[in-house]
Design an enzyme around this catalytic site. Sequence first.
Site, PDB file in Angstrom:
ATOM      1  N   LYS A 120       0.883  -1.099  -0.112  1.00 58.49           N
ATOM      2  CA  LYS A 120      -0.069  -0.026  -0.075  1.00 58.49           C
ATOM      3  C   LYS A 120       1.185   1.298  -0.195  1.00 58.49           C
ATOM      4  CE  LYS A 120      -4.397   0.615   0.224  1.00 58.49           C
ATOM      5  NZ  LYS A 120      -5.620   0.043  -0.568  1.00 58.49           N
ATOM      6  N   ASP A 138      -6.983   4.539  -4.757  1.00 60.20           N
ATOM      7  CA  ASP A 138      -7.523   4.562  -3.477  1.00 60.20           C
ATOM      8  C   ASP A 138      -8.208   5.770  -3.059  1.00 60.20           C
ATOM      9  OD1 ASP A 138      -7.394   4.397  -0.068  1.00 60.20           O
ATOM     10  OD2 ASP A 138      -7.549   2.354  -0.974  1.00 60.20           O
TER      11      ASP A 138
END
Length: 443
Positions: A123, A163
């Site tokens: 991430k 995201d």
Amino acid sequence: MLTSLRDEILRRNPGEPEFHQAVGEVLDSLTPVLAARPELAEAGLIERLAEPERQIIFRVPWQDDSGAVRVNRGFRVEFNSALGPYKGGLRFHPSLNLGIVKFLGFEQIFKNALTGLGIGGGKGGSDFDPHGRSDAEVMRFCQSFMTELHRHLGEYTDVPAGDIGVGGREIGYLFGQYRRITNRWEAGVLTGKGLGWGGSAVRTEATGYGNVLFTAEMLRKRGEELDGQQVVVSGSGNVAIYTVEKAQALGAHVLTVSDSQGYVVDEKGIDLALLKEIKEVERGRLSSYADRRGPSARYVTGGRVWDVPAEVALPSATQNELDTDDALTLVRNGVKAVSEGANMPTTPGAIRVLQEAGVAFGPGKAANAGGVATSALEMSQNAGRAAWPFDVVERELAGVMRSIHDTAWETAERYGRPGDYVTGANIAGFERVAEAMLAQGLI
């Protein structure tokens, strides 16, 4: 063993409460599998899983439209590559810090393992806030961000996606800069691309669609359908919008969406076209929805979207948005199912309340895996220079979500926790990654 390990993880990672919470939830689920399979308790597997393979933090300087120099911080945490290249989104939000990136990356390990599609966990992102910035400012930021990050990426190494705060616009600018620097058309290095240049159908919709499909499977296990159910949704970004779209397509009556200032409740059901116009086209505030919708809708400043009575709740905004008091309210109002479209939106106390009340609870690492699953399908299309039609990708997504649901259900039953999707998802993801790590040796 797990208690001392938890203490050591807290000691080594101070000031990172979200990461502590994510690790703690997984550790709480692992006792039965470690008792039944002692080989997985050995070789330092859990210690290695909780320590990222690589953490990258870097400066991102850029110029705003007035010519002033701005400096943000960029992150990429490459957590685990036992099953495949690191895969996980980039988040641009002013609240982002290393602890949040680590919690997201840790969750991604198990979420990606559950898809069965051969992708590892990672991430990243930045504390940059794209809201209110011009396209030119966003482009300059993305170019500076990618100038550093590109050296760590590759279709066989690390494949980011979008995201919160990173949509099609940002992915386009990031990909353009990657191509400019590397002099390669490496379509598989980023997912969430535009349909005309290597993107996949359904990728935009996938996280929201997938969560609704998972919810429908949970209800079906109880002999019910989503059709006709009253639904509350939090958030009004990409995940929330396509959660509303899919829930309505399956016959649900969606009453709410929300933002950081409050929530809309629409007794006639959310007007999807109006919501998309405000959020996707105008990039405006949700408060204008009620004014334009008419008397069926009202905007509640502050307050809690979970106060609206419903049978299904789909938290789709951000971490820890649904707490113990909210869970008690939902239970009092007769909620049957809660499923996480966002990453870790439900606090541990709230999860306990819901499970003890017999509510079907879908944890994010299972329920919102549709986004990363469709990213992996985009990678497959890129590898074959192919573009699959919408219905083909949607059918593949539905199959993946059914498989994730069934795997979590069956794993929970196998370890004596029938109906506990949290335990089932955590153990199933852990087993897949742990077995690969054992096979590949101490690395």
